[in-house]
Design a protein around this motif. Sequence first.
Motif, short mmCIF file in Angstrom:
data_model
loop_
_atom_site.label_atom_id
_atom_site.label_comp_id
_atom_site.label_asym_id
_atom_site.label_seq_id
_atom_site.Cartn_x
_atom_site.Cartn_y
_atom_site.Cartn_z
N PHE A 1 0.84 -1.19 0.00
CA PHE A 1 0.00 0.00 0.00
C PHE A 1 0.88 1.24 0.00
O PHE A 1 1.82 1.34 0.78
CB PHE A 1 -0.91 0.04 1.22
N LYS A 2 0.55 2.18 -0.86
CA LYS A 2 1.29 3.44 -0.97
C LYS A 2 1.13 4.28 0.29
O LYS A 2 0.08 4.26 0.93
CB LYS A 2 0.80 4.20 -2.19
N ILE A 3 2.17 5.00 0.64
CA ILE A 3 2.15 5.94 1.76
C ILE A 3 2.01 7.35 1.19
O ILE A 3 2.62 7.67 0.18
CB ILE A 3 3.45 5.86 2.60
N TYR A 4 1.21 8.17 1.85
CA TYR A 4 0.99 9.55 1.42
C TYR A 4 1.58 10.52 2.43
O TYR A 4 1.67 10.21 3.63
CB TYR A 4 -0.51 9.83 1.26
N PHE B 1 -3.64 6.58 9.66
CA PHE B 1 -4.42 5.96 8.59
C PHE B 1 -5.90 6.32 8.71
O PHE B 1 -6.41 6.58 9.80
CB PHE B 1 -4.23 4.44 8.54
N ILE B 2 -6.54 6.39 7.54
CA ILE B 2 -7.98 6.55 7.47
C ILE B 2 -8.51 5.32 6.73
O ILE B 2 -7.79 4.68 5.97
CB ILE B 2 -8.40 7.86 6.77
N HIS B 3 -9.77 5.00 6.97
CA HIS B 3 -10.33 3.78 6.39
C HIS B 3 -11.85 3.83 6.35
O HIS B 3 -12.46 4.76 6.88
CB HIS B 3 -9.85 2.55 7.19
N ARG C 1 -5.95 4.06 3.81
CA ARG C 1 -4.87 4.89 3.28
C ARG C 1 -3.98 5.31 4.44
O ARG C 1 -4.47 5.73 5.48
CB ARG C 1 -5.41 6.11 2.57
N PHE C 2 -2.66 5.18 4.22
CA PHE C 2 -1.66 5.51 5.24
C PHE C 2 -0.98 6.84 4.93
O PHE C 2 -0.72 7.14 3.76
CB PHE C 2 -0.62 4.40 5.34
N PHE C 3 -0.65 7.58 5.98
CA PHE C 3 -0.02 8.89 5.86
C PHE C 3 1.15 9.01 6.82
O PHE C 3 1.06 8.57 7.96
CB PHE C 3 -1.01 10.01 6.22
N LEU C 4 2.21 9.65 6.36
CA LEU C 4 3.25 10.11 7.27
C LEU C 4 2.90 11.56 7.59
O LEU C 4 2.81 12.40 6.69
CB LEU C 4 4.63 10.04 6.61
N GLY C 5 2.66 11.82 8.85
CA GLY C 5 2.32 13.17 9.29
C GLY C 5 0.87 13.54 9.04
O GLY C 5 0.09 12.78 8.47
N ILE D 1 -13.54 8.07 -1.61
CA ILE D 1 -12.38 8.96 -1.75
C ILE D 1 -11.08 8.20 -1.48
O ILE D 1 -10.03 8.57 -1.96
CB ILE D 1 -12.52 10.20 -0.85
N LEU D 2 -11.16 7.11 -0.73
CA LEU D 2 -9.97 6.32 -0.42
C LEU D 2 -9.39 5.64 -1.65
O LEU D 2 -8.21 5.32 -1.69
CB LEU D 2 -10.29 5.26 0.65
#
Length: 186
Positions: A63-66, A78-80, A120-124, A153-154
Amino acid sequence: MTTNKLEKGKLLIAEPSIIGDLSFNRSVILLADHNQEGSLGFILNKPLEYTINDLIPEIEASFKIYNGGPVEQDNLYFIHSIPELITGSIEISNGIFWGGDFDLTRNLINEGKIDKENIRFFLGYTGWSAHQLENELKDNSWIMIANNHSSAILSISSTQFWREKIMELGGDYLIWSNAPENPILN
């Protein structure tokens, strides 16, 4: 399409005038929380060169990191759309949730029960102190719109998401939809 009521679940579209700001130039942010103490959101359209497996080798997925924003970029968020699987989640709105039991999430990904379409995963993250976002909206730094995509939107992974939203606004914004990201390169 634009809206005036500041509340979680809305999308913040960076005004075209935000040029040179590496974090926010051409950003689309999902507002995950808003209260009297401030606001918090995640940039949806700034993928990084990392996958979740690059950062956490125990997770067997790509999974890509944003880039979620400039605050706490050494933390993973992360949001889901699957609160029935991930306990401890906080509802944002329209079937979108953030956070939850990370160990459980890791196990569910490894078991193939979670895919990239629903997380979706996020740094920060992006954060504003009390009234800061309201002031930025008054200063026309952001255009606030409803999230008409709901939890779908995910699955939007386009780096062109900002351009698409600007085109939807129409009018004077149309000229910006085809402008180069860095006008100096024009």
